[in-house]
Design an enzyme around this catalytic site. Structure first.
Site, short mmCIF file in Angstrom:
data_model
loop_
_atom_site.label_atom_id
_atom_site.label_comp_id
_atom_site.label_asym_id
_atom_site.label_seq_id
_atom_site.Cartn_x
_atom_site.Cartn_y
_atom_site.Cartn_z
N HIS B 62 45.16 44.35 13.51
CA HIS B 62 44.12 43.58 12.84
C HIS B 62 44.73 42.50 11.98
O HIS B 62 45.05 42.70 10.81
CB HIS B 62 43.25 44.51 11.98
N LEU B 65 45.33 35.07 12.41
CA LEU B 65 46.38 34.05 12.48
C LEU B 65 45.85 32.65 12.17
O LEU B 65 46.62 31.71 12.06
CB LEU B 65 47.03 34.07 13.88
N ASN B 96 37.89 34.86 14.68
CA ASN B 96 37.11 33.98 13.79
C ASN B 96 37.89 32.74 13.38
O ASN B 96 38.07 32.44 12.21
CB ASN B 96 36.60 34.75 12.56
N HIS B 234 38.91 48.25 9.81
CA HIS B 234 39.07 48.46 8.36
C HIS B 234 38.06 49.46 7.77
O HIS B 234 37.28 49.12 6.88
CB HIS B 234 39.03 47.13 7.58
N ASP B 309 44.70 44.06 8.34
CA ASP B 309 43.68 43.04 8.11
C ASP B 309 44.28 41.86 7.35
O ASP B 309 43.71 41.36 6.37
CB ASP B 309 42.46 43.61 7.37
N HIS B 313 44.70 33.12 2.86
CA HIS B 313 43.86 32.07 2.28
C HIS B 313 44.75 31.21 1.41
O HIS B 313 45.61 31.71 0.70
CB HIS B 313 42.73 32.65 1.42
#
Lengths: 316, 432, 186
Positions: B62, B65, B96, B234, B309, B313
């Site tokens: 999970h 990239l 996503n 998750h 996960d 950011h």
């Protein structure tokens, strides 16, 4: 008085949760002296002369900001007001950029109100100036809790052992959180009252009794504090109408009889007459609502005074 | 023929029931011999693993990239570098991106970039729905043909029950699982952290545990009816874990993963760190009761694998008020050390069980090659120091981003070298 | 009360203090033919017992009760931005309006004159007095402002590293005046 040995050493006032009972006592006792200044013909002392205070209000607020402004002027400080309308704040400047710009102006103190919890803490980390939290979202409103405690102490002579009922939209209220911390620390018992849809999760873990009817909350209370209900703001499906709210939770003369005979009625303002409180109670003999406003200035003067001493250089 | 001899280490391979001293010989990118003392063949490169642990390459199922479209946060190249630095030889990446990976071209692009960079294997996970809009099925067959190993709209849940049912049926044609980011958005509302004592204290809007549980319950019923393969991404609550147990007891093909941060931190961390946005992710850090139940799930086998996960950011995006910050934290470069320190040194898991959760388990969940050092398998190897101390320094990460709550943590256990396809890909040369 | 200070010698004991204060009260009466406008204002903290004792002596001598007020000059200090933390404010209270009053400020020790300067600023914020006079128990010299006392108990020359310690029964449990010496740190 145990405040004899304690000095104020915090750069910022961000909340009540981290204060010790001695610090709270010092704030309240200092506010007493400033209360006296408010009774003089010349309501001004030169104490913060030459200091700059910036009022940064991201959320609209007439009374809190006016209260701080008066407090600052009575201390002879220079103050500057930033509010959201038409300023860079509204144009989407990031909080960090706002903070850096403020830092460049080298204020001595910054008073901030914002809709998001934790914003005063972000600024406090970045600014050398002391930061005073004038309300951050639903998190804390320390000066409100202090002026509430000041008012209660004036009428009841003490805080310890009192039963304080706080009634209304508990979930979204910063006033109730700060009051819970302060009253618990000073030995009072707090009961929060409100509709199940307006009660936050696990609130009893904050050390309060929980009541889901107005009657249960009022019974035996020394102090009745009503909170503002804003059904439009909640947006969610908490309560169908103001009318229904008043029927279930509105404070009327009749219901007030459940509290102690000498109970005082408080409200942080602004009031919604006929929604959370009936007019005759708001204007009645038990109401100390207008006094709260007066004491707000004294309390804020005390906060400004004590914080202004901490930014001093070490080499004195 | 290129050979690499990894010698003097402790080989831990749960797929073969191995845990003991031994050497490992790699020839032409595949495991040639494993175990015992192996003489160094002429011309072979060596890797001295004395005092170190040698395991099948770790696999993180999970990972985000961010390429295409969000390269300012991370790219396939920097993300796989981060993986290699963290001891991972393979990652499965979510869809996503911008545009969403709901077609063959983007799946191929990601694979091409991964091959060009050469730091880790990348297994793309395609979107369930077109544009991740939750309305119509994406071209799942095309994506699988291009190399996708599963489908997920992760980042978002599939809210529409009928769409989930269709996905569970359709994916059976391709033998792949449906991975669900289990969250009922109507219950989440404007929530930013777990709903409980701490959200109440902090005045932040809460996300109830029910938001996840309600969705897992619904999806398990659909899985039962469709006989599809369902994987909970998750997983974060005690109750969802119980639901997975219930599903398994009824013979459902359900698997689940848990992230390290949900096993270590709780919602109180938001208060402890004074509203640090490095404590903001979805699902949020939960109560200590949930955390303890998840750890129990590691021990009793309900949890199939640990997956980070990894959600990069940019610092500017996270450096805002808590309410506004995007959800997500990094994981690739902290997972191994955190797990070794907290679970192995913490006496909760054996080293073998942890390796299972980080390599054999993930491989099984997604049907990937790897997670084993059996002779003939691809030579993806992780070499780490079980006892060596490391202090996490976010500023030194290979990832483009820095959003981790573990910066400054000192942990026992750290990756030392990573071998991909018989080539040493980590340690990487120092950053300029 | 003070750190790093050691007593050097006692200048006045309780009996001597009482005698001096009695004499000061007499001077005050002499100076003010009309006692009806007189207001004694003690500067916190130890100007207050001095003011109270002068007032009770005047009452004994003349049968007239002179009102006594308390002045906290903390908010008017000129050194607030250089000291480590804000000093505690204990409050001011004046029993009659300042307008038209003859104010006798009372303090235990007159040194640099800055305290008196702050007291004058504060008094005037309350109104316009007819006159302001100053009574001090000890004048130790070293003025930094042009300020003088009208009624002095005792002049005591001192050096920079000496400290005059005045204590009263009501505030400290003992009535005496001592010189303390600042010992250099070891």
């Amino acid at each position: 008085m145990t405040t004899e040995t304690i000095r104020w050493t915090r750069k910022d006032l961000l909340g009540i949760a981290e204060l010790s009972p001695a610090e709270i006592g010092l704030l309240l006792d200092t506010a007493e002296s400033f209360s006296e200044v408010g009774e003089r013909p010349i309501k001004k002392v030169p104490t913060l002369r030459g200091k700059t205070v910036i009022n940064l209000f991201f959320e609209a607020s007439t009374r809190t900001r006016a209260s701080f402004e008066i407090a600052e002027k009575r201390l002879s400080a220079d103050n500057v007001n930033f509010s959201t309308s038409g300023s860079a704040l509204e144009k989407g400047e990031s909080l960090i950029d706002t903070a850096l710009n403020l830092q460049a102006m080298a204020p001595d103190l910054v008073v901030i109100r914002h809709g998001a919890p934790g914003v005063p803490h972000m600024l406090a980390r970045r600014l050398q100036a002391g930061v005073i939290n004038a309300g951050d979202g639903a998190h804390e409103h320390p000066t409100q809790a202090l002026l509430d405690a000041f008012t209660i102490r004036r009428h009841k002579g003490r805080l310890a052992g009192l039963r304080v009922a706080i009634i209304g939209d508990i979930e979204h209220s910063r006033v109730v959180r700060s009051n819970i911390h302060l009253l618990n620390k000073m030995g009072a018992t707090v009961v929060v009252g409100g509709a199940r849809t307006l009660m936050p999760a696990a609130v009893e873990k904050l050390g309060v009794e929980v009541a889901y009817t107005l009657e249960d909350a009022l019974r035996g209370a020394d102090v009745v504090m009503m909170l503002r209900i804003q059904l439009e703001r909640q947006g969610k499906m908490s309560f169908p109408s103001s009318k229904e709210y008043f029927r279930l939770f509105g404070l009327t003369r009749e219901r007030l009889k459940l509290a102690k005979d000498d109970a005082i009625v408080m409200h942080p303002g602004p009031m919604n007459r006929g929604v959370e409180i009936a007019s005759d109670v708001a204007d009645g003999a038990d109401s100390v609502i207008l006094e709260q406003v007066t004491h707000g200035v004294s309390v804020r003067m005390a906060v400004l005074y004590l914080l202004s001493g901490v930014t001093a250089p070490e080499e004195s | 023929m290129s050979s690499l001899l990894i010698h003097g280490g402790r080989i831990v391979d749960p797929s073969q029931g191995l845990d003991g001293p031994g050497d490992l010989l790699i020839e032409d990118g595949a495991v040639a011999r494993v175990g015992g003392k192996i003489a160094q063949p002429k011309g072979a490169e060596t890797l001295d693993a004395t005092g170190l642990v040698v395991t099948p390459g770790l696999i993180d199922v999970h990972v985000h990239l961010r390429e295409p479209g969000l390269e300012y946060k991370e790219t396939v190249r920097t993300g796989t570098q981060a993986a290699a630095a963290g001891g991972f030889t393979a990652v499965a990446c979510m869809a996503n991106t911008v545009p969403v990976n709901d077609n063959r071209s983007i799946t191929e692009h990601i694979l091409l970039e991964a091959r060009r960079s050469g730091f880790a294997r990348v297994y793309p996970i395609g979107a369930i729905s077109k544009g991740m809009l939750g309305q119509e099925l994406a071209e799942i067959g095309d994506m699988v043909g291009a190399g996708a190993v599963a489908v997920s709209d992760d980042g978002l849940p599939v809210m529409n029950a009928e769409l989930m049912r269709r996905a569970l049926l359709y994916t059976q044609h391709y033998g792949i699982p449906v991975i669900q980011h289990a969250e009922d958005l109507t219950l989440t509302g404007k929530g930013v952290m777990h709903e409980g004592e701490w959200s109440t204290r902090l005045g932040l809007t809460g996300i109830p545990g029910a938001a996840e549980d309600v969705m897992v319950a619904r999806d398990l019923i659909l899985t039962e009816d469709t006989k599809g393969r369902y994987h909970v991404a998750h997983l974060s609550t005690a109750r969802s874990l119980d639901l997975v147990r219930l599903g398994r007891s009824r013979g459902l093909r359900v698997t689940c993963e848990v992230a390290p941060h949900h096993l270590i931190l709780t919602d109180e961390e938001v208060a402890k760190t004074n509203f640090s946005t490095h404590c903001k992710m979805k699902p949020p850090l939960r109560s200590s009761g949930d955390r303890d139940a998840l750890i129990q799930g590691l021990v009793d086998g309900t949890v199939d694998c640990i997956a980070s996960d990894h959600a990069p950011h940019h610092a500017d995006e996270k450096d805002v008020e808590f309410d506004k910050a995007p959800f997500g934290i990094l994981g690739l470069e902290t997972t191994l050390s955190l797990c070794l320190d907290r679970f192995v040194h913490g006496g909760i898991l054996s080293l073998s069980r942890l390796v299972e959760l980080l390599s054999t388990g993930p491989a099984r969940v997604l049907g990937l090659p790897g997670g084993t050092l059996k002779v003939g398998s691809p030579a993806d190897v992780s070499v780490f120091d079980l006892d060596g101390e490391v202090t996490i320094v976010a500023a030194g990460f290979r990832s483009k981003s820095r959003n981790t709550p573990f910066d400054g943590w000192t942990l026992r256990g750290r990756p030392v070298a990573t071998v991909l396809d018989g080539r040493k890909v980590a340690p990487l040369p120092p950053l300029p | 009360m003070h750190e790093n200070l050691t007593p050097k010698n006692t200048i006045l004991d309780a009996k001597q203090m009482a005698r001096i204060i009695r004499r000061m009260a007499g001077e005050v009466v002499e100076m003010n033919r009309d006692l009806s406008d007189l207001l004694l204002v003690g500067i916190r903290t130890r100007g207050v017992p001095l003011a109270e004792q002068i007032a009770s002596e005047i009452e004994r001598m003349e049968g007239h009760k002179v009102p006594v007020g308390v002045l906290d000059i903390t908010l008017y200090r000129d050194d607030l931005s250089t000291i480590a933390a804000q000093p505690q404010v204990k409050g001011t209270s004046l029993p009659r309006p300042i307008e038209g009053a003859t104010v006798l400020l009372c303090d235990d020790v007159l040194y640099t004159g800055r305290t008196v300067r702050a007291a004058l600023d504060e008094l005037i914020d309350f109104g316009r007095p007819r006159a302001v006079k100053l009574a001090v128990l000890i004048d130790r010299g070293h003025r930094e402002l042009p300020i003088q006392a009208d009624v002095v108990g005792k002049k005591v020359p001192t050096s920079g590293d000496e400290v005059i310690e005045v204590t009263f029964q009501s505030t400290d449990g003992i009535e005496q005046v001592r010189i303390l010496e600042r010992k250099p740190p070891k």
